[in-house]
Design a protein around this motif. Structure first.
Motif, PDB file in Angstrom:
ATOM      1  N   THR A  80      34.108  38.902  41.283  1.00 30.43           N
ATOM      2  CA  THR A  80      34.179  38.395  39.914  1.00 30.43           C
ATOM      3  C   THR A  80      35.554  38.680  39.336  1.00 30.43           C
ATOM      4  OG1 THR A  80      33.258  40.459  39.021  1.00 30.43           O
ATOM      5  CG2 THR A  80      31.709  38.688  39.534  1.00 30.43           C
ATOM      6  N   VAL A  81      35.934  37.888  38.348  1.00 29.29           N
ATOM      7  CA  VAL A  81      37.264  38.030  37.755  1.00 29.29           C
ATOM      8  C   VAL A  81      37.188  37.723  36.268  1.00 29.29           C
ATOM      9  CG1 VAL A  81      37.814  35.648  38.399  1.00 29.29           C
ATOM     10  CG2 VAL A  81      39.669  37.227  37.858  1.00 29.29           C
ATOM     11  N   LEU A  82      38.006  38.425  35.494  1.00 28.07           N
ATOM     12  CA  LEU A  82      38.155  38.154  34.067  1.00 28.07           C
ATOM     13  C   LEU A  82      39.616  38.380  33.701  1.00 28.07           C
ATOM     14  CD1 LEU A  82      35.765  39.079  31.187  1.00 28.07           C
ATOM     15  CD2 LEU A  82      38.189  39.610  30.961  1.00 28.07           C
ATOM     16  N   VAL A  83      40.214  37.418  33.008  1.00 31.78           N
ATOM     17  CA  VAL A  83      41.622  37.495  32.612  1.00 31.78           C
ATOM     18  C   VAL A  83      41.709  37.304  31.105  1.00 31.78           C
ATOM     19  CG1 VAL A  83      43.940  36.540  32.926  1.00 31.78           C
ATOM     20  CG2 VAL A  83      42.311  36.511  34.834  1.00 31.78           C
ATOM     21  N   THR A  84      42.496  38.140  30.445  1.00 34.82           N
ATOM     22  CA  THR A  84      42.687  38.023  29.005  1.00 34.82           C
ATOM     23  C   THR A  84      44.168  37.902  28.671  1.00 34.82           C
ATOM     24  OG1 THR A  84      43.003  40.382  28.465  1.00 34.82           O
ATOM     25  CG2 THR A  84      40.739  39.609  28.716  1.00 34.82           C
ATOM     26  N   LYS A  85      44.413  37.380  27.489  1.00 38.12           N
ATOM     27  CA  LYS A  85      45.781  37.342  26.949  1.00 38.12           C
ATOM     28  C   LYS A  85      45.665  37.364  25.433  1.00 38.12           C
ATOM     29  CE  LYS A  85      50.247  35.395  28.134  1.00 38.12           C
ATOM     30  NZ  LYS A  85      50.692  36.625  28.816  1.00 38.12           N
ATOM     31  N   TYR A  86      46.442  38.224  24.804  1.00 33.65           N
ATOM     32  CA  TYR A  86      46.368  38.419  23.352  1.00 33.65           C
ATOM     33  C   TYR A  86      44.915  38.647  22.902  1.00 33.65           C
ATOM     34  CZ  TYR A  86      51.122  36.782  23.781  1.00 33.65           C
ATOM     35  OH  TYR A  86      52.431  36.653  24.162  1.00 33.65           O
ATOM     36  N   ASP A  87      44.230  39.487  23.668  1.00 33.77           N
ATOM     37  CA  ASP A  87      42.846  39.902  23.399  1.00 33.77           C
ATOM     38  C   ASP A  87      41.810  38.822  23.674  1.00 33.77           C
ATOM     39  OD1 ASP A  87      43.480  42.535  22.545  1.00 33.77           O
ATOM     40  OD2 ASP A  87      43.994  41.785  20.558  1.00 33.77           O
ATOM     41  N   GLN A  88      42.217  37.637  23.996  1.00 39.13           N
ATOM     42  CA  GLN A  88      41.267  36.550  24.237  1.00 39.13           C
ATOM     43  C   GLN A  88      40.931  36.444  25.720  1.00 39.13           C
ATOM     44  OE1 GLN A  88      42.078  32.759  22.393  1.00 39.13           O
ATOM     45  NE2 GLN A  88      43.545  33.679  20.968  1.00 39.13           N
ATOM     46  N   VAL A  89      39.665  36.246  26.029  1.00 40.99           N
ATOM     47  CA  VAL A  89      39.269  35.945  27.401  1.00 40.99           C
ATOM     48  C   VAL A  89      39.655  34.498  27.681  1.00 40.99           C
ATOM     49  CG1 VAL A  89      37.358  35.727  29.021  1.00 40.99           C
ATOM     50  CG2 VAL A  89      37.359  37.588  27.359  1.00 40.99           C
ATOM     51  N   ILE A  90      40.588  34.311  28.583  1.00 42.09           N
ATOM     52  CA  ILE A  90      41.027  32.952  28.896  1.00 42.09           C
ATOM     53  C   ILE A  90      40.426  32.450  30.205  1.00 42.09           C
ATOM     54  CG2 ILE A  90      43.174  33.143  27.593  1.00 42.09           C
ATOM     55  CD1 ILE A  90      44.615  33.669  30.214  1.00 42.09           C
ATOM     56  N   TYR A  91      39.873  33.390  31.006  1.00 43.40           N
ATOM     57  CA  TYR A  91      39.233  32.953  32.256  1.00 43.40           C
ATOM     58  C   TYR A  91      38.295  34.035  32.751  1.00 43.40           C
ATOM     59  CZ  TYR A  91      38.502  31.236  36.980  1.00 43.40           C
ATOM     60  OH  TYR A  91      37.926  30.777  38.130  1.00 43.40           O
ATOM     61  N   LYS A  92      37.102  33.624  33.165  1.00 39.70           N
ATOM     62  CA  LYS A  92      36.185  34.514  33.876  1.00 39.70           C
ATOM     63  C   LYS A  92      35.311  33.666  34.782  1.00 39.70           C
ATOM     64  CE  LYS A  92      32.622  34.806  30.221  1.00 39.70           C
ATOM     65  NZ  LYS A  92      31.833  35.745  29.373  1.00 39.70           N
ATOM     66  N   ASN A  93      34.998  34.226  35.945  1.00 35.49           N
ATOM     67  CA  ASN A  93      34.207  33.463  36.907  1.00 35.49           C
ATOM     68  C   ASN A  93      33.692  34.399  37.993  1.00 35.49           C
ATOM     69  OD1 ASN A  93      32.961  31.247  38.036  1.00 35.49           O
ATOM     70  ND2 ASN A  93      34.815  29.976  38.038  1.00 35.49           N
ATOM     71  N   ALA A  94      32.751  33.903  38.750  1.00 31.19           N
ATOM     72  CA  ALA A  94      32.184  34.647  39.876  1.00 31.19           C
ATOM     73  C   ALA A  94      32.215  33.766  41.115  1.00 31.19           C
ATOM     74  CB  ALA A  94      30.749  35.073  39.560  1.00 31.19           C
ATOM     75  N   PHE A  95      32.560  34.362  42.248  1.00 33.42           N
ATOM     76  CA  PHE A  95      32.693  33.622  43.500  1.00 33.42           C
ATOM     77  C   PHE A  95      31.948  34.353  44.610  1.00 33.42           C
ATOM     78  CE2 PHE A  95      36.392  32.763  40.919  1.00 33.42           C
ATOM     79  CZ  PHE A  95      36.559  31.384  41.012  1.00 33.42           C
ATOM     80  N   GLY A  96      31.030  33.665  45.256  1.00 34.68           N
ATOM     81  CA  GLY A  96      30.396  34.247  46.420  1.00 34.68           C
ATOM     82  C   GLY A  96      29.059  34.905  46.134  1.00 34.68           C
ATOM     83  N   LEU A  97      28.725  35.887  46.972  1.00 36.91           N
ATOM     84  CA  LEU A  97      27.377  36.448  47.004  1.00 36.91           C
ATOM     85  C   LEU A  97      27.362  37.933  46.659  1.00 36.91           C
ATOM     86  CD1 LEU A  97      26.137  34.751  50.306  1.00 36.91           C
ATOM     87  CD2 LEU A  97      25.700  34.012  47.955  1.00 36.91           C
ATOM     88  N   ALA A  98      26.314  38.342  45.960  1.00 34.41           N
ATOM     89  CA  ALA A  98      26.102  39.758  45.669  1.00 34.41           C
ATOM     90  C   ALA A  98      25.573  40.481  46.888  1.00 34.41           C
ATOM     91  CB  ALA A  98      25.128  39.916  44.503  1.00 34.41           C
ATOM     92  N   ASP A  99      24.822  39.765  47.726  1.00 38.03           N
ATOM     93  CA  ASP A  99      24.253  40.337  48.954  1.00 38.03           C
ATOM     94  C   ASP A  99      24.221  39.218  49.991  1.00 38.03           C
ATOM     95  OD1 ASP A  99      22.322  41.105  50.994  1.00 38.03           O
ATOM     96  OD2 ASP A  99      21.697  42.718  49.651  1.00 38.03           O
ATOM     97  N   PHE A 100      24.989  39.365  51.060  1.00 38.66           N
ATOM     98  CA  PHE A 100      25.090  38.306  52.053  1.00 38.66           C
ATOM     99  C   PHE A 100      23.796  38.132  52.843  1.00 38.66           C
ATOM    100  CE2 PHE A 100      29.557  38.884  51.186  1.00 38.66           C
ATOM    101  CZ  PHE A 100      30.058  37.599  51.300  1.00 38.66           C
ATOM    102  N   TYR A 101      22.977  39.181  52.916  1.00 40.08           N
ATOM    103  CA  TYR A 101      21.706  39.078  53.633  1.00 40.08           C
ATOM    104  C   TYR A 101      20.677  38.329  52.792  1.00 40.08           C
ATOM    105  CZ  TYR A 101      17.373  40.447  55.966  1.00 40.08           C
ATOM    106  OH  TYR A 101      16.150  40.433  56.587  1.00 40.08           O
ATOM    107  N   LYS A 102      20.617  38.675  51.491  1.00 38.65           N
ATOM    108  CA  LYS A 102      19.644  38.030  50.598  1.00 38.65           C
ATOM    109  C   LYS A 102      20.147  36.704  50.038  1.00 38.65           C
ATOM    110  CE  LYS A 102      17.641  42.430  49.071  1.00 38.65           C
ATOM    111  NZ  LYS A 102      17.386  43.306  47.892  1.00 38.65           N
ATOM    112  N   LYS A 103      21.446  36.458  50.181  1.00 38.08           N
ATOM    113  CA  LYS A 103      22.064  35.232  49.664  1.00 38.08           C
ATOM    114  C   LYS A 103      21.999  35.146  48.139  1.00 38.08           C
ATOM    115  CE  LYS A 103      22.816  33.824  53.885  1.00 38.08           C
ATOM    116  NZ  LYS A 103      24.182  33.835  54.467  1.00 38.08           N
ATOM    117  N   ASP A 104      22.031  36.295  47.472  1.00 41.51           N
ATOM    118  CA  ASP A 104      22.043  36.312  46.011  1.00 41.51           C
ATOM    119  C   ASP A 104      23.445  35.980  45.512  1.00 41.51           C
ATOM    120  OD1 ASP A 104      19.421  37.098  46.063  1.00 41.51           O
ATOM    121  OD2 ASP A 104      19.864  39.232  45.851  1.00 41.51           O
TER     122      ASP A 104
END
Length: 411
Positions: A80-104
């Motif tokens: 996961t990623v979150l980027v801010t500038k001047y206190d504002q969240v300008i980007y956040k996202n999640a990529f991929g799996l929390a558990d590769f076995y469960k595919k979450d």
């Protein structure tokens, strides 16, 4: 760590196009940030450049999304990623799996083991107790742990990695009798008292990154506050900042069914916990990118400690730097210059299948927060990301043939 070959064409395009947003010395609009914490009179305000507009934010958001999708698809980034500038969240996202076995699937609300990014919270606990006048940075360890066998070591030296103590994660492998029994902070102290592992250096002579020092700081917090370390963090930091998805490790974590990422090896095999996980202070905090944004924003206020105390935490304390060494270390924070001339405070972490990174540029109230549960070398693009977000000069960037390949630095 293997070299990472960056898509130079992608970065040349992105860096050149985004420069208009980040020009140094651009005209100030006089507009003040009134976002997170606006009702807090201690919030440090910042003037926002006129060039930081809704259109420029939209453009930067699109560019960051392209960058991280590229890293996910081509470099195997999972996190996961979150980027801010001047206190504002300008980007956040999640990529991929929390558990590769469960595919979450991961979400921005998924909690990750922060590894050494936890150290800044341990340092904050010490700073809070200092402001409570319950300890001094220059107190000896023996004032709080009388049986501690190494003399001449202070709390300040533990904070700044200048105690010279050997690493408990190494000597415990030799000295702990039963690997099936969890090791605690108190057990680490008992091993040191009983066996006196040889220090690496005399105190206050070298900077030597020490997990042992931060486990001792957690023990000092417990003894001074007369409260379990995990409870202190929850009551004094996490709850006041409404970090609702942040907690410390316990053996029960393995049975929780909430949004918690599983650590993996680079080959996507599940990484199991072991007897070292129950030692806190140097690691052991779980959090999300959104909660870490709340933490970042709190550091522009005096909700936890005064601005004078925070300033000392962000001030380099290494006594003897190596030749050409640019980095320094404060209290739980690494300190380094950025290409644009600003100074960043940051920390990274690596522990049992998790890779983490939190960088703050206080001058412009920006942050880069990345959490991963797959330590496959994909974090080696961090130098390129810093150059992208904080480029040096328009002329040199426009003529650049692209960023150089980078290796991942020691955390």
């Amino acid at each position: 760590m293997a070299f990472l070959k960056i898509n130079f064409s992608l970065f040349r395009c992105l860096v050149a196009s985004v420069f208009c947003v980040f020009l140094l010395g651009c005209e100030k609009s006089g507009k003040k940030n009134k976002l997170w914490g606006a009702d807090d009179e201690t919030k440090e305000e910042i003037a926002i450049p006129a060039s930081f507009t809704a259109d420029s934010v939209k453009k930067l958001t699109h560019q960051l999304d392209s960058v991280f999708r590229h890293f996910h698809k081509k470099r195997g980034f999972n996190g996961t990623v979150l980027v801010t500038k001047y206190d504002q969240v300008i980007y956040k996202n999640a990529f991929g799996l929390a558990d590769f076995y469960k595919k979450d699937s991961l979400t921005v609300e998924t909690a990750f083991q922060l590894a050494s990014v936890s150290k800044q919270f341990t340092a904050m606990a010490i700073m809070m107790l200092k402001e409570d006048e319950k300890l001094s940075y220059d107190d000896s360890v023996q004032q709080y742990i009388p049986e501690f066998p190494y003399h001449g070591i202070t709390i300040r030296q533990l904070l700044t990695h200048q105690s010279g103590l050997s690493n408990y994660t190494y000597f415990s492998d030799k000295l702990w009798p039963n690997r099936n029994q969890n090791l605690t902070n108190e057990d680490v102290i008992k091993l040191m008292v009983a066996h006196r592992p040889q220090p690496y250096y005399p105190p206050n002579t070298h900077f030597d990154y020490s997990n042992t020092g931060y486990s001792l700081l957690a023990s000092i917090v417990e003894k001074v506050s007369e409260t379990p370390f995990a409870t202190f963090l929850r009551e004094r930091i996490f709850e006041p900042l409404e970090m609702k998805h942040t907690f410390t490790y316990s053996p029960d974590v393995a049975t929780l069914t909430g949004k918690i990422a599983t650590g993996h090896t680079r080959y996507r095999q599940k990484r199991t916990t072991d007897y070292l996980d129950t030692v806190l202070g140097d690691k052991g905090i779980y959090s999300t990118v959104e909660d870490l944004y709340k933490w970042d924003q709190a550091l522009y206020t005096q909700k936890l400690v005064s601005k004078e105390t925070l300033h000392e935490a962000f001030t380099g304390a290494i006594l003897k730097k190596k030749k050409n060494q640019e980095e320094d270390y404060g209290f739980g924070w690494r300190i380094r210059p950025l290409d644009n001339g600003d100074t960043a405070v940051y920390h990274g972490g690596l522990w049992h299948g998790f890779s983490t990174y939190l960088l703050r540029n206080p001058k412009e109230h920006s942050a880069l927060i990345i959490l991963s549960n797959l330590p496959n070398g994909s974090f080696s693009y961090l130098q390129e990301l810093r150059k992208f977000l904080y480029p040096a000069h328009p002329d040199s960037t426009a003529k650049s043939q692209g960023p150089k390949m980078a290796t991942r630095s020691r955390r």
